[in-house]
Design a protein around this motif. Structure first.
Motif, PDB file in Angstrom:
ATOM      1  N   ARG A  20      11.057  -3.863 -18.182  1.00 36.01           N
ATOM      2  CA  ARG A  20      11.682  -2.659 -18.454  1.00 36.01           C
ATOM      3  C   ARG A  20      12.706  -2.459 -17.774  1.00 36.01           C
ATOM      4  O   ARG A  20      13.655  -1.689 -17.980  1.00 36.01           O
ATOM      5  CB  ARG A  20      10.349  -1.707 -18.326  1.00 36.01           C
ATOM      6  CG  ARG A  20       9.267  -1.713 -19.713  1.00 36.01           C
ATOM      7  CD  ARG A  20       8.513  -0.531 -19.646  1.00 36.01           C
ATOM      8  NE  ARG A  20       7.808  -0.231 -18.444  1.00 36.01           N
ATOM      9  CZ  ARG A  20       6.680  -0.851 -18.076  1.00 36.01           C
ATOM     10  NH1 ARG A  20       5.871  -1.441 -19.027  1.00 36.01           N
ATOM     11  NH2 ARG A  20       5.906  -0.462 -16.923  1.00 36.01           N
ATOM     12  N   LEU A  21      12.744  -2.581 -16.306  1.00 42.11           N
ATOM     13  CA  LEU A  21      13.685  -2.282 -15.490  1.00 42.11           C
ATOM     14  C   LEU A  21      15.079  -2.933 -15.950  1.00 42.11           C
ATOM     15  O   LEU A  21      16.137  -2.416 -15.907  1.00 42.11           O
ATOM     16  CB  LEU A  21      13.528  -2.749 -13.933  1.00 42.11           C
ATOM     17  CG  LEU A  21      14.601  -2.748 -12.929  1.00 42.11           C
ATOM     18  CD1 LEU A  21      15.134  -1.129 -12.747  1.00 42.11           C
ATOM     19  CD2 LEU A  21      14.031  -3.263 -11.728  1.00 42.11           C
ATOM     20  N   ILE A  22      14.919  -4.361 -16.153  1.00 42.25           N
ATOM     21  CA  ILE A  22      16.128  -5.021 -16.616  1.00 42.25           C
ATOM     22  C   ILE A  22      16.616  -4.597 -17.823  1.00 42.25           C
ATOM     23  O   ILE A  22      17.890  -4.597 -18.221  1.00 42.25           O
ATOM     24  CB  ILE A  22      15.599  -6.627 -16.678  1.00 42.25           C
ATOM     25  CG1 ILE A  22      15.390  -7.260 -15.260  1.00 42.25           C
ATOM     26  CG2 ILE A  22      16.729  -7.470 -17.480  1.00 42.25           C
ATOM     27  CD1 ILE A  22      14.699  -8.656 -15.376  1.00 42.25           C
ATOM     28  N   ASP A  23      15.875  -4.000 -19.020  1.00 42.05           N
ATOM     29  CA  ASP A  23      16.224  -3.700 -20.084  1.00 42.05           C
ATOM     30  C   ASP A  23      16.976  -2.429 -19.810  1.00 42.05           C
ATOM     31  O   ASP A  23      17.818  -1.991 -20.619  1.00 42.05           O
ATOM     32  CB  ASP A  23      15.107  -3.544 -21.000  1.00 42.05           C
ATOM     33  CG  ASP A  23      14.506  -4.501 -21.678  1.00 42.05           C
ATOM     34  OD1 ASP A  23      15.240  -5.607 -21.555  1.00 42.05           O
ATOM     35  OD2 ASP A  23      13.573  -4.537 -22.195  1.00 42.05           O
ATOM     36  N   THR A  24      16.750  -1.399 -18.749  1.00 44.43           N
ATOM     37  CA  THR A  24      17.742  -0.398 -18.564  1.00 44.43           C
ATOM     38  C   THR A  24      18.941  -0.646 -17.953  1.00 44.43           C
ATOM     39  O   THR A  24      19.857   0.106 -18.315  1.00 44.43           O
ATOM     40  CB  THR A  24      17.140   0.575 -17.457  1.00 44.43           C
ATOM     41  OG1 THR A  24      16.749  -0.081 -16.195  1.00 44.43           O
ATOM     42  CG2 THR A  24      15.566   1.097 -17.849  1.00 44.43           C
ATOM     43  N   LEU A  25      18.903  -1.928 -17.394  1.00 47.07           N
ATOM     44  CA  LEU A  25      20.311  -2.460 -16.797  1.00 47.07           C
ATOM     45  C   LEU A  25      20.956  -3.100 -17.867  1.00 47.07           C
ATOM     46  O   LEU A  25      22.500  -2.992 -17.773  1.00 47.07           O
ATOM     47  CB  LEU A  25      20.197  -3.172 -15.408  1.00 47.07           C
ATOM     48  CG  LEU A  25      19.252  -2.531 -14.500  1.00 47.07           C
ATOM     49  CD1 LEU A  25      19.086  -3.611 -13.443  1.00 47.07           C
ATOM     50  CD2 LEU A  25      20.169  -1.501 -13.818  1.00 47.07           C
ATOM     51  N   VAL A  26      20.523  -3.957 -18.654  1.00 47.40           N
ATOM     52  CA  VAL A  26      20.985  -4.863 -19.601  1.00 47.40           C
ATOM     53  C   VAL A  26      20.330  -4.747 -20.929  1.00 47.40           C
ATOM     54  O   VAL A  26      19.395  -5.282 -21.178  1.00 47.40           O
ATOM     55  CB  VAL A  26      21.073  -6.367 -19.023  1.00 47.40           C
ATOM     56  CG1 VAL A  26      21.772  -6.970 -20.366  1.00 47.40           C
ATOM     57  CG2 VAL A  26      21.767  -6.416 -17.916  1.00 47.40           C
ATOM     58  N   PRO A  27      20.975  -3.868 -21.988  1.00 55.21           N
ATOM     59  CA  PRO A  27      19.901  -3.701 -22.940  1.00 55.21           C
ATOM     60  C   PRO A  27      19.748  -4.960 -23.738  1.00 55.21           C
ATOM     61  O   PRO A  27      20.345  -6.038 -23.789  1.00 55.21           O
ATOM     62  CB  PRO A  27      20.835  -2.865 -24.033  1.00 55.21           C
ATOM     63  CG  PRO A  27      21.586  -2.025 -22.857  1.00 55.21           C
ATOM     64  CD  PRO A  27      21.923  -2.989 -21.858  1.00 55.21           C
ATOM     65  N   PRO A  28      18.458  -4.893 -24.309  1.00 53.40           N
ATOM     66  CA  PRO A  28      18.064  -6.330 -25.113  1.00 53.40           C
ATOM     67  C   PRO A  28      19.022  -6.601 -26.159  1.00 53.40           C
ATOM     68  O   PRO A  28      19.505  -5.582 -26.937  1.00 53.40           O
ATOM     69  CB  PRO A  28      16.525  -6.262 -25.636  1.00 53.40           C
ATOM     70  CG  PRO A  28      16.365  -4.921 -25.220  1.00 53.40           C
ATOM     71  CD  PRO A  28      17.341  -4.372 -24.489  1.00 53.40           C
ATOM     72  N   GLU A  29      19.492  -7.781 -26.388  1.00 53.47           N
ATOM     73  CA  GLU A  29      20.058  -8.165 -27.709  1.00 53.47           C
ATOM     74  C   GLU A  29      19.527  -7.842 -28.929  1.00 53.47           C
ATOM     75  O   GLU A  29      18.236  -8.388 -29.217  1.00 53.47           O
ATOM     76  CB  GLU A  29      20.625  -9.676 -27.804  1.00 53.47           C
ATOM     77  CG  GLU A  29      21.732  -9.727 -26.311  1.00 53.47           C
ATOM     78  CD  GLU A  29      22.326 -11.121 -26.282  1.00 53.47           C
ATOM     79  OE1 GLU A  29      22.044 -12.019 -27.480  1.00 53.47           O
ATOM     80  OE2 GLU A  29      22.806 -11.628 -25.242  1.00 53.47           O
ATOM     81  N   GLU A  30      20.118  -7.410 -29.938  1.00 55.56           N
ATOM     82  CA  GLU A  30      19.363  -7.171 -31.438  1.00 55.56           C
ATOM     83  C   GLU A  30      19.515  -8.634 -32.071  1.00 55.56           C
ATOM     84  O   GLU A  30      20.363  -9.208 -32.024  1.00 55.56           O
ATOM     85  CB  GLU A  30      20.358  -6.242 -32.165  1.00 55.56           C
ATOM     86  CG  GLU A  30      20.126  -4.769 -31.614  1.00 55.56           C
ATOM     87  CD  GLU A  30      18.595  -4.364 -31.473  1.00 55.56           C
ATOM     88  OE1 GLU A  30      17.982  -4.451 -32.542  1.00 55.56           O
ATOM     89  OE2 GLU A  30      18.143  -3.660 -30.483  1.00 55.56           O
TER      90      GLU A  30
END
Length: 142
Positions: free
Chosen positions: A132-142
């Motif tokens: 979740r922390l990483i997703d705030t820094l680098v949004p997941p690719e669609e």
């Protein structure tokens, strides 16, 4: 007395058969246990959201018990990702490793590989928080 040809020897070579025990099998088994689902419940959820294809209960059972299975294609991987409630890429990496001997980290930097290997030692709740922390820094690719 029958003679054995080189071809007969090759057909009995276990190394030419897909690996039945490995990271994909363990991922599916572990995730179904974490979700506390019966095999029937899990199979009912194993539906590809794109094609609508179902992964049959018998195939999942054979996978989990280490019996021979046909390696899954992307449709089946999407269905199993839905049932596992995990990203498709996680199942692709595990299946590639188990059935094709592909190291999912082969193209990553050595630093990235070191991080990923350390993640396996973290408890599931800590891995989830870190993701979740990483997703705030680098949004997941669609």
């Amino acid at each position: 007395m029958a003679t054995m040809t080189a071809h007969d020897d090759m057909s009995r070579d276990k190394s030419s058969e897909p690996e039945q025990n490995g990271p994909f099998r363990e991922l599916v088994r572990r995730r179904r246990a974490e979700l506390n689902q019966s095999l029937d419940q899990f199979a009912a959820a194993a539906v590809d959201p794109v094609s609508g294809e179902h992964v049959k209960r018998g195939w999942i059972h054979r996978l989990e018990t280490g019996q021979p299975v046909t390696p899954p294609e992307v449709r089946q991987l999407r269905a199993l990702a839905a049932a596992c409630r995990l990203p498709l890429e996680q199942l692709q990496d595990a299946a590639g490793s188990q059935f094709h001997g592909v190291d999912p980290l082969i193209s990553g930097s050595t630093e990235a590989k070191a991080y990923v290997h350390k993640l396996d030692r973290l408890p599931a709740d800590q891995r989830e928080r870190l993701l979740r922390l990483i997703d705030t820094l680098v949004p997941p690719e669609e």
